[in-house]
Design an enzyme around this catalytic site. Sequence first.
Site, PDB file in Angstrom:
ATOM      1  N   LYS A   1       3.996   0.873   9.742  1.00 31.45           N
ATOM      2  CA  LYS A   1       4.156   2.089   8.946  1.00 31.45           C
ATOM      3  C   LYS A   1       3.564   3.304   9.663  1.00 31.45           C
ATOM      4  O   LYS A   1       4.052   4.414   9.511  1.00 31.45           O
ATOM      5  CB  LYS A   1       3.527   1.908   7.566  1.00 31.45           C
ATOM      6  CG  LYS A   1       4.463   1.171   6.621  1.00 31.45           C
ATOM      7  CD  LYS A   1       3.932   1.165   5.208  1.00 31.45           C
ATOM      8  CE  LYS A   1       2.903   0.087   5.019  1.00 31.45           C
ATOM      9  NZ  LYS A   1       2.432  -0.037   3.644  1.00 31.45           N
TER      10      LYS A   1
ATOM     11  N   ARG B   1       5.251 -12.738   9.698  1.00 34.18           N
ATOM     12  CA  ARG B   1       5.930 -11.503   9.340  1.00 34.18           C
ATOM     13  C   ARG B   1       7.264 -11.395  10.068  1.00 34.18           C
ATOM     14  O   ARG B   1       7.474 -12.031  11.099  1.00 34.18           O
ATOM     15  CB  ARG B   1       5.048 -10.287   9.616  1.00 34.18           C
ATOM     16  CG  ARG B   1       4.707 -10.056  11.066  1.00 34.18           C
ATOM     17  CD  ARG B   1       3.549  -9.081  11.234  1.00 34.18           C
ATOM     18  NE  ARG B   1       3.888  -7.755  10.758  1.00 34.18           N
ATOM     19  CZ  ARG B   1       3.200  -7.125   9.798  1.00 34.18           C
ATOM     20  NH1 ARG B   1       2.171  -7.686   9.218  1.00 34.18           N
ATOM     21  NH2 ARG B   1       3.538  -5.910   9.431  1.00 34.18           N
TER      22      ARG B   1
ATOM     23  N   GLU C   1       0.875  -1.170   0.000  1.00 36.92           N
ATOM     24  CA  GLU C   1       0.000   0.000   0.000  1.00 36.92           C
ATOM     25  C   GLU C   1       0.911   1.218   0.000  1.00 36.92           C
ATOM     26  O   GLU C   1       1.809   1.321   0.850  1.00 36.92           O
ATOM     27  CB  GLU C   1      -0.881  -0.009   1.253  1.00 36.92           C
ATOM     28  CG  GLU C   1      -1.802   1.188   1.246  1.00 36.92           C
ATOM     29  CD  GLU C   1      -2.785   1.225   2.403  1.00 36.92           C
ATOM     30  OE1 GLU C   1      -2.837   0.260   3.187  1.00 36.92           O
ATOM     31  OE2 GLU C   1      -3.489   2.235   2.503  1.00 36.92           O
TER      32      GLU C   1
HETATM   33  P1  ATP Z   1       1.288  -1.744   7.972  1.00 39.62           P
HETATM   34  O1  ATP Z   1       0.237  -2.623   8.576  1.00 39.62           O
HETATM   35  O2  ATP Z   1       2.355  -1.290   8.897  1.00 39.62           O
HETATM   36  O3  ATP Z   1       0.725  -0.610   7.152  1.00 39.62           O
HETATM   37  P2  ATP Z   1       1.292  -3.576   5.855  1.00 39.62           P
HETATM   38  O4  ATP Z   1       1.585  -4.992   6.157  1.00 39.62           O
HETATM   39  O5  ATP Z   1      -0.138  -3.237   5.707  1.00 39.62           O
HETATM   40  O6  ATP Z   1       2.018  -2.685   6.925  1.00 39.62           O
HETATM   41  P3  ATP Z   1       1.651  -3.365   3.046  1.00 39.62           P
HETATM   42  O7  ATP Z   1       2.166  -2.242   2.260  1.00 39.62           O
HETATM   43  O8  ATP Z   1       0.231  -3.717   2.906  1.00 39.62           O
HETATM   44  O9  ATP Z   1       2.035  -3.073   4.563  1.00 39.62           O
HETATM   45  O10 ATP Z   1       2.542  -4.661   2.805  1.00 39.62           O
HETATM   46  C1  ATP Z   1       2.837  -5.162   1.529  1.00 39.62           C
HETATM   47  C2  ATP Z   1       3.218  -6.601   1.649  1.00 39.62           C
HETATM   48  O11 ATP Z   1       4.337  -6.755   2.505  1.00 39.62           O
HETATM   49  C3  ATP Z   1       2.087  -7.425   2.221  1.00 39.62           C
HETATM   50  O12 ATP Z   1       1.962  -8.626   1.487  1.00 39.62           O
HETATM   51  C4  ATP Z   1       2.523  -7.690   3.632  1.00 39.62           C
HETATM   52  O13 ATP Z   1       2.020  -8.902   4.095  1.00 39.62           O
HETATM   53  C5  ATP Z   1       4.055  -7.696   3.517  1.00 39.62           C
HETATM   54  N1  ATP Z   1       4.662  -7.294   4.773  1.00 39.62           N
HETATM   55  C6  ATP Z   1       4.441  -6.160   5.463  1.00 39.62           C
HETATM   56  N2  ATP Z   1       5.130  -6.147   6.614  1.00 39.62           N
HETATM   57  C7  ATP Z   1       5.833  -7.304   6.661  1.00 39.62           C
HETATM   58  C8  ATP Z   1       6.740  -7.908   7.610  1.00 39.62           C
HETATM   59  N3  ATP Z   1       7.071  -7.287   8.740  1.00 39.62           N
HETATM   60  N4  ATP Z   1       7.255  -9.113   7.304  1.00 39.62           N
HETATM   61  C9  ATP Z   1       6.939  -9.733   6.167  1.00 39.62           C
HETATM   62  N5  ATP Z   1       6.098  -9.235   5.242  1.00 39.62           N
HETATM   63  C10 ATP Z   1       5.537  -8.042   5.474  1.00 39.62           C
HETATM   64 MG    MG Z   2      -1.551  -3.754   4.234  1.00 33.57          MG
END
Ligand code: ATP
Ligand code: MG
Length: 554
Positions: free
Chosen positions: A271, A261, A35
């Site tokens: 984020k 994760r 995102e």
């Molecule tokens: P936040 O919840 O902090 O906004 P997010 O997981 O929603 O983070 P995205 O931009 O949606 O962030 O993540 C893109 C991809 O990266 C998704 O498939 C997510 O599962 C993966 N991802 C995000 N954080 C991690 C992590 N700490 N370890 C492994 N994969 C991750």
């Molecule tokens: Mg997300």
Amino acid sequence: MSESEARPSNFIRQIIDADLASGKHTSVHTRFPPEPNGYLHIGHAKSICLNFGIAQDYQGQCNLRFDDTNPEKEDIEYVESIKNDVNWLGFKWDGEICYSSDYFDKLYGFAIELINKGLAYIDELSPEQMREYRGTLTEPGKHSPYRDRSVEENLELFEKMKNGEVEEGKMCLRAKIDMASPFMVMRDPVLYRVRFATHHQTGDKWCIYPMYDFTHCISDALEGITHSICTLEFMDNRRLYDWVLENITIDCQPHQYEFSRLNLEYTVMSKRKLNQLVTEKLVDGWDDPRMPTISGLRRRGFTSASIREFCKRIGVTKQDNTIEMSSLESCIRDDLNENAPRAMAVLDPIKVVIENFDADVEMLEVANHPNKPEMGSRQVPFTRELYIEAEDFREEANKKYKRLVLGKEVRLRGAYVIKAERIEKDEAGNVTTIYCTYDNETLGQNPTDGRKVKGVIHWVSADAGVPAEIRLYDRLFTVPNPGAADDFVSVINPESLTVMNGFVEPSLVEAEAEQAYQFERMGYFCADNKDSSKEKLVFNRTVGLRDTWAKIAD
Ligand code: ATP
Ligand code: MG
């Protein structure tokens, strides 16, 4: 660096192997779906290495798809930084970049299909009422009084929502599934809501935006994704993922798989929290070298190979765990020990005067790497006045201290043996100058009369050396799990950045930003990619020579 050659093995790759063997799939198509509401961090790198790595190893494809359904939180700056970081990590997406917003027309059509099938309705409960009606983990929810509207009425109201005739929060489109489901996500989840926000891709075309759970599965299906890989918190959402695809007319049924994760000690990965650090100026932007972002690690001096190696070493499982910072650091240390040219820099200088050195300058040839002659050598100027590290001199010391002591000898790296003869102090009693003599028979060899000189210290010419700002970084937080603190800002380490004003050997004026060096005895450093210039050198310490984390934890 020599990345381990063998292909990683993990449960997702085993599933893919089985799907290819059984003929369920003939090729593999994955996607990385960030995102654009922040910069990528090391957790995303894990997901990138997994998704793009699978595509590489199976001659498949991996899409980069921006999951852009929250226009208020998203920004084109994030889109650009994400593309940049994926490229820097060494991966290429297949075809054009995808955006969930590319599918807004189609998603709208699928929503109409669900309404027509009696599987979606326009609800008018307020957000608070909706929460109340949803029930709890132990109690079933209640039906909304608007649940049984006619298809015609639902179509008409959805059209009104789309045309901007409905205020935000007054109506939404919900799936009609099961208000008693043990899975909360199945209790009539919201599919569309009204948001009067300008979108970075679609401008003002839409004022209704689809929710993640509705958008993600359909985007996967439209792109022909075979294995949709996400993190464990979406495990329950898999039911909704499958429900949506089973109830619309679409000829592709991707499957969602979840892995745990990445969590890293002494940092935060949310984020929202990273954004707060940036907006409250608690760090110097998303790429502050203390941030766990890809751009921060890059600016700090991490190589993309070291990050890929880290992702390989931590593996992919379904177990939640937290990785020690030392694991990440050992990856960059292994890389740089092999590949970083050596150089000399004095971080906390004290003046040495070689009283019996008469020449203006003598150029000494020094190897760039102790066991890699192919990395060549460079000229280092030796002059009458030098700097050494203040901590490398003591007036008195026992035998364990193998540096310069008053009345004793030490070797200068790549140069001669010197002896401290006398010192000068300021009024406060601090040593300001060490007067020495050098033995001009000792260049590249031991003293001829059998005197044993054990210590070797680094140095920089005071005349020819170049001033440099040197930034030393420590962990950003004082506790291993800052995310669990009531207020994570209160556990920021006030000493996470130390700025030193030192001197570096003149060859480093040519240092390219991000090019790593081992500063002899002091660690691995690189020129800062934002603030360093030929006129004002700024170096970041990437990591020390040895693991200091074990000690810190005591
Ligand atoms: P936040 O919840 O902090 O906004 P997010 O997981 O929603 O983070 P995205 O931009 O949606 O962030 O993540 C893109 C991809 O990266 C998704 O498939 C997510 O599962 C993966 N991802 C995000 N954080 C991690 C992590 N700490 N370890 C492994 N994969 C991750
Ligand atoms: Mg997300």
